[in-house]
Design a protein around this motif. Structure first.
Motif, short mmCIF file in Angstrom:
data_model
loop_
_atom_site.label_atom_id
_atom_site.label_comp_id
_atom_site.label_asym_id
_atom_site.label_seq_id
_atom_site.Cartn_x
_atom_site.Cartn_y
_atom_site.Cartn_z
N UNK A 106 1.74 -52.48 41.88
CA UNK A 106 1.23 -51.90 40.64
C UNK A 106 1.37 -50.44 40.51
N UNK A 107 0.63 -49.94 41.76
CA UNK A 107 0.64 -48.45 41.63
C UNK A 107 1.83 -47.76 42.42
N UNK A 108 2.57 -46.73 41.82
CA UNK A 108 3.59 -46.11 42.21
C UNK A 108 3.33 -45.09 43.13
N UNK A 109 4.11 -44.52 43.91
CA UNK A 109 3.84 -43.58 44.87
C UNK A 109 3.44 -42.11 44.36
N UNK A 110 4.28 -41.85 43.38
CA UNK A 110 3.77 -40.47 42.50
C UNK A 110 2.32 -40.64 41.94
N UNK A 111 1.88 -41.82 41.58
CA UNK A 111 0.92 -42.16 40.80
C UNK A 111 -0.41 -42.06 41.84
N UNK A 112 -0.33 -42.59 43.05
CA UNK A 112 -1.08 -42.49 44.32
C UNK A 112 -1.31 -41.06 44.37
N UNK A 113 -0.30 -40.18 44.82
CA UNK A 113 -0.17 -38.93 45.19
C UNK A 113 -1.09 -38.09 44.28
N UNK A 114 -0.75 -38.31 42.98
CA UNK A 114 -1.41 -37.47 42.02
C UNK A 114 -3.11 -37.96 41.96
N UNK A 115 -3.43 -39.15 42.08
CA UNK A 115 -4.80 -39.66 42.10
C UNK A 115 -5.58 -39.16 43.04
N UNK A 116 -4.90 -39.01 44.46
CA UNK A 116 -5.41 -38.53 45.55
C UNK A 116 -5.52 -37.06 45.76
N UNK A 117 -4.69 -36.34 45.07
CA UNK A 117 -4.28 -35.04 45.21
C UNK A 117 -3.70 -34.62 46.48
N UNK A 118 -2.85 -35.30 47.10
CA UNK A 118 -2.06 -34.99 48.36
C UNK A 118 -0.79 -34.42 48.29
N UNK A 119 -0.34 -34.00 47.33
CA UNK A 119 1.01 -33.60 47.13
C UNK A 119 1.51 -32.66 48.06
N UNK A 120 0.61 -31.65 48.17
CA UNK A 120 0.74 -30.44 49.24
C UNK A 120 0.78 -30.73 50.74
N UNK A 121 0.39 -32.21 51.08
CA UNK A 121 0.32 -32.49 52.28
C UNK A 121 1.47 -33.48 52.98
N UNK A 122 2.38 -33.74 51.96
CA UNK A 122 3.48 -34.82 52.35
C UNK A 122 4.31 -34.60 53.36
N UNK A 123 4.60 -33.43 53.82
CA UNK A 123 5.40 -33.07 54.83
C UNK A 123 4.80 -32.74 56.03
N UNK A 124 3.74 -32.80 56.15
CA UNK A 124 2.66 -32.30 57.24
C UNK A 124 2.39 -33.64 58.18
N UNK A 125 2.10 -33.21 59.38
CA UNK A 125 2.00 -34.56 60.47
C UNK A 125 0.27 -34.61 60.49
N UNK A 126 -0.06 -35.85 61.01
CA UNK A 126 -1.34 -36.43 60.86
C UNK A 126 -2.44 -35.27 61.78
N UNK A 127 -1.79 -35.08 62.89
CA UNK A 127 -2.65 -34.02 63.85
C UNK A 127 -3.04 -32.89 63.03
#
Length: 203
Positions: A106-127
């Protein structure tokens, strides 16, 4: 949409018993560490089998000892966010989000990214993520699996006051916007009272 739970399980010398009457919103399992709260989450998720009782979510029976019903974990569609984020260290944030994404969610990727405010994190590594950032990504991954309900185990654990407040605000947003049944574990009374529509006390 709500939980309907009445279960018990003997673990060593400790008997864990939990009853959650039907009701919409956020149900908080509140009490000290070691009281069995996480075990209840694991039983709802299908990772630990109760000795007796029943588990239902939104009218769907997940477990019923008398009827012989015990759905596999993947069939239950729980969005489980563990106390530790458990992100895959060899995958970027974007790849972690897409891992296990359910087709037709039901939720698309862009919608989740916007909801959580994590667009700036997408190309980073967990560490490279802070504790709060990693928690946001873990929540996003759970949401993209198209869950029937969310299980949150101590979502503010190991976070400082500022990061904890950010996650609290995020959880309030999830509660108010998504209308998913949420079962949350905490030992913090303030957190329980702020987020919970009902509180089940342990210990």
């Amino acid at each position: 949409m709500s939980f309907d739970v009445d279960i018990r399980r003997q673990l060593g010398e400790v008997e864990i018993a939990c009853r959650i009457a039907p009701g919409a919103g956020v149900t908080v399992l509140f009490g000290p560490s070691g009281a069995g709260k996480t075990s209840v989450l694991n039983m709802v998720a299908g990772l630990l089998r109760p000795d007796a009782g029943h588990i239902g979510v939104d009218g769907c029976t997940l477990f019923d000892s008398r009827a012989g019903i015990d759905l596999r974990p993947e069939t239950r569609r729980a969005g489980y966010v563990f106390q530790e984020p458990r992100l895959f260290p060899h995958l970027s944030v974007r790849a972690n989000l897409l891992y296990g994404r359910r087709k037709g969610a039901v939720m698309d990727v862009d919608g989740v990214i916007q909801l959580l405010g994590i667009a700036a994190l997408l190309d980073r590594w967990p560490r490279t993520l802070s504790g709060g950032e990693a928690k946001r990504v873990a929540i996003g991954r759970a949401l993209l699996a198209d869950p029937r309900f969310l299980l949150l185990d101590e979502p503010l654990a190991s976070l400082d006051r500022k990061r904890g407040e950010e996650i609290l605000v995020l959880l309030e947003r999830l509660r108010d916007q998504l209308r998913l049944p949420i079962l949350l574990v905490t030992h913090d009374r303030g957190e329980a009272e702020r987020l919970g529509d009902r509180i089940v006390a342990f210990g």
